[in-house]
Design a protein around this motif. Sequence first.
Motif, PDB file in Angstrom:
ATOM      1  N   ASP A  49       7.316  -2.016  -3.460  1.00  0.00           N
ATOM      2  CA  ASP A  49       6.286  -1.160  -4.038  1.00  0.00           C
ATOM      3  C   ASP A  49       6.901   0.183  -4.429  1.00  0.00           C
ATOM      4  N   THR A  51       5.917   4.129  -4.951  1.00  0.00           N
ATOM      5  CA  THR A  51       4.904   5.126  -4.641  1.00  0.00           C
ATOM      6  C   THR A  51       5.094   6.352  -5.519  1.00  0.00           C
ATOM      7  N   ASP A 177      -0.130   7.658  -4.314  1.00  0.00           N
ATOM      8  CA  ASP A 177      -0.684   6.401  -4.832  1.00  0.00           C
ATOM      9  C   ASP A 177       0.437   5.380  -5.031  1.00  0.00           C
ATOM     10  N   ARG A 178       0.058   4.096  -5.030  1.00  0.00           N
ATOM     11  CA  ARG A 178       1.016   3.040  -5.359  1.00  0.00           C
ATOM     12  C   ARG A 178       1.034   2.877  -6.869  1.00  0.00           C
ATOM     13  N   GLU A 181       3.369  -2.596  -7.864  1.00  0.00           N
ATOM     14  CA  GLU A 181       3.539  -3.481  -6.724  1.00  0.00           C
ATOM     15  C   GLU A 181       4.813  -4.295  -6.842  1.00  0.00           C
TER      16      GLU A 181
END
Length: 440
Positions: A49, A51, A177-178, A181
């Motif tokens: 992921d 960020t 926030d991501r 993915e």
Amino acid sequence: MSTAATRPADQDHLWSVDEHLEDILTTVRPLEPIELQLLDAQGCVLVEDVTVPVSLPPFDNSSMDGYAVRVADVAGASEEFPAALEVIGDVAAGQAEPLHVGPGQAARIMTGAPLPPGAETVVPVEWTDGGLGEGPVTGMRARSLAPEGARGEVQVYRPAEARAHVRAKGSDVKAGDRALEAGTVLGPSQIALLAAIGRGTVRVRPRPRVVVVSTGSELVQPGEALGSGQIYDSNSFALTAAARDAGAIAYRVGAVADDAETLRSTIEDQLVRADLMVTTGGVSVGAYDVVKEALSHVGDEDEAGSGVEFRKLAMQPGKPQGFGSIGPDHTPLLALPGNPVSSYVSFELFARPAIRTLMGLEDVHRPRTTATLTADKALTSPKGRRQFLRGTYADGEVRPVGGAGSHLIAALAHADALIVVPEDVESVEPGSEIEVVLLG
């Protein structure tokens, strides 16, 4: 090593399509992750992921060319009674020390520039006289602002609500926030996001390197003159393009003559740049099927023979297939038939999923759906064989293109689907529901 290499060879065993595919997908493993520069990572799959380290946008900024003002100073403004404000300067994108807007003041602001302290809203230049004292700016005059750095007065002809035409800090994404993915394939928009949040590199599984080798002494390269009994080599072009379409970095090796030593030497030379080898031709039972002979001697002398098993599959086209691993690094190899349609269909069913598996993707298969068969007559299929016919699909209907012959490459060029006739079905009537593999 292929799981096939651990099984006793049974030349009479007829493999199902599903058995052969399962053997491939349980043998092939995703490539190891590496760190790549953003543009080098295009088409690759994220392994972690990402960020957001800093909000986007990182500050309140203007979405228009205009004037940054206080709401109270333009309340009730109209063309009859404009608000006259003192222009204290310019705010441009990237400006380090913004002006402070006080009562009765305005700062000329450019799109993307930070909203200066004291300002509460932005009035577009079209709502003003542009600092020229000539009435509201319209049409081409919207670009005719007062010269940069000009001071003086601007007339505002409309009121503006608080934070009108202001892009709020973090309105795109917020710090923490991501952003993306793991498992995301990086295309242009994903790379844009990574760059926007300041990522210069990213950890991905690299695009697999696929080497395509076609075999046959009768093959001539496009652009050359054909001799007696010769045909142009289309397979190596088709499969190289198909490998690229699947996401691989593909290398095409021109047709290799039907000589086992030449083919063996060619394959060994190409192993250094291959995560997957694909050969086409020379896998059926025949006097000149040199692929079997060549692969039995590929790689390290310490290798105990070939790790490639040649099989018969219960499918049409594409009955003869080979799969295994070769060389000191146990590079997976798929040996496909030489007929153009057999070769391409086999690639779609077996090689493409292998490439997508190497990439680390979750879904490695082409999408499938059910469609209504539109045809002039019933389709026939040999009992005990899963048949794949070319077709065109649209609006829930599929129509066959060309016949069942494995040499009909012109029909393949017009197909965007494969019609799947199961092993236990010998005839399919027009209007029947049938499974299709979507190639588009």
